[in-house]
Design an enzyme around this catalytic site. Structure first.
Site, mmCIF file in Angstrom:
data_model
loop_
_atom_site.group_PDB
_atom_site.id
_atom_site.type_symbol
_atom_site.label_atom_id
_atom_site.label_comp_id
_atom_site.label_asym_id
_atom_site.label_seq_id
_atom_site.Cartn_x
_atom_site.Cartn_y
_atom_site.Cartn_z
ATOM 1 N N GLU A 1 -2.235 0.988 -4.446
ATOM 2 C CA GLU A 1 -1.959 -0.395 -4.036
ATOM 3 C C GLU A 1 -1.202 -1.036 -5.189
ATOM 4 O OE1 GLU A 1 -3.193 -3.358 -0.882
ATOM 5 O OE2 GLU A 1 -3.405 -1.198 -1.060
ATOM 6 N N CYS B 1 0.832 -1.203 0.000
ATOM 7 C CA CYS B 1 0.000 0.000 0.000
ATOM 8 C C CYS B 1 0.867 1.254 0.000
ATOM 9 C CB CYS B 1 -0.937 0.001 1.207
ATOM 10 S SG CYS B 1 -0.095 -0.043 2.806
#
Length: 357
Positions: A346, A312
């Protein structure tokens, strides 16, 4: 819509540039809906005389803004926001010293609402809160310091579709879940696509509620999954049972502890009954927090033939790949716009061990 496409293209281009020392192949791109994609939300409650409002704080200035709608939130969140606020403003017991509201929803239409207070909650509060659950079609939880009152249940049920499988999950309040349901489904499908059936074993670090474990377990002989959160481990065990997954062992250990168990020879009570020597690991999946992998975990990860890295934070991902580049090369990569309208991305990367000369 063009603004969103341009923003996503810029974020993807920045990642390609950051990865160019280690990977110049194609980068798969998975965009997000531009509205109604976020399945959870948190708002402060601002009180003005006898009226409560939703509010959010601007991070840089600290300025408090009233919030009337939240278009990045799920349709269920947007439906519940005015209905809940009306209930709160009509009821002094529910309104008094309320300072935060959290929504957790699912694509199945379920919702959990957590009301957080600066006061002790009692049976009178429970009765008043219980009375609004049916009209709201949501489960209510009350929290204050040292208290958690669950009136019905503290989770929502979620379903994702990967190939011909329907995957069922319990998403628990106060435990991490992927916020963007549509992107999570695309991520699960991509991870599934990158793995072939094998007779070897998988180890998964930071498994959470077994989001990826449920998808990948059928492709491996056995899986050892680790997670430090008690709530996540409990949810993960439920999700494995709900999907009839029987080849997974979950242990509540940190990544540093499992590294010590693998290569430091340290014994842990939480590993009692688990003989690491019986596993035939060749693949490791990591989904670390934004800080990325520490040096101990990087040392562990570098021993595996294949690495599935879900990140992330592209900055720490690239930094970690720089270390792993000594032993591994990037096989493929993909970007998932988990957080539209922000700078965040992401990223999924598959690395394979370099062939020795």
């Amino acid at each position: 819509m063009e603004d969103y496409k341009n923003q996503f293209a810029c974020k993807s281009a920045e990642l390609k540039n950051a990865l160019k020392l280690y990977y110049t192949g194609p980068l798969e791109e998975f965009s997000s809906p531009t509205k109604y994609y976020r399945m959870r939300a948190e708002f402060r409650i601002y009180h003005e005389k006898d009226t409560a409002y939703y509010a959010m704080t601007e991070q840089k200035t600290g300025h408090l803004y009233k919030v009337d709608e939240f278009l990045i939130g799920s349709k269920k969140i947007n439906q519940l926001m005015p209905e809940l606020l009306h209930c709160i403003n009509e009821n002094q017991i529910l309104r008094q010293k309320l300072f935060c509201v959290e929504f957790l929803t699912s694509t199945n239409g379920e919702a959990v609402i957590t009301l957080i207070y600066h006061k002790r909650l009692d049976h009178i509060w429970s009765a008043e809160a219980s009375s609004i659950q049916t009209p709201l079609r949501a489960c209510i939880i009350g929290r204050s310091r040292g208290q958690k009152l669950v009136l019905t249940r503290d989770y929502v049920s979620e379903s994702f579709f990967v190939n011909d499988r329907v995957l069922r999950y319990r998403q628990t309040e106060s435990s991490f879940t992927q916020p963007n349901a549509e992107i999570n489904q695309k991520l699960l499908r991509w991870v599934n696509k990158t793995c072939v059936n094998t007779s070897s074993d998988l180890v998964e670090l930071y498994c959470g509620n077994c989001n990826f474990t449920v998808v990948l377990a059928p492709k491996f002989r056995n899986v050892l999954a680790t997670e430090i959160s008690k709530i996540a481990v409990k949810s993960g065990q439920h999700n494995l049972m709900a999907n009839d997954i029987r080849n997974v062992t979950i242990v509540r250990m940190s990544s540093e502890e499992i590294s010590q168990a693998f290569y430091g020879g340290r014994r842990f009570k939480r590993l009692s009954g688990v003989d690491l020597k019986t596993f035939m690991f060749n693949t490791i999946l990591v989904d670390p927090p934004r800080a990325g992998l520490d040096k101990h975990t990087l040392g562990l990860v570098s021993q595996f033939d294949r690495i599935i890295y879900i990140s992330c934070n592209p900055a720490t991902l690239v930094k970690n790949i720089g270390v792993l580049d000594e032993t591994h090369e990037v096989e493929c990569a993909a970007v998932f716009d988990q957080f539209p309208w922000t700078k965040h991305l992401e990223v999924g990367v598959i690395l394979r061990k370099r062939q020795s000369n």
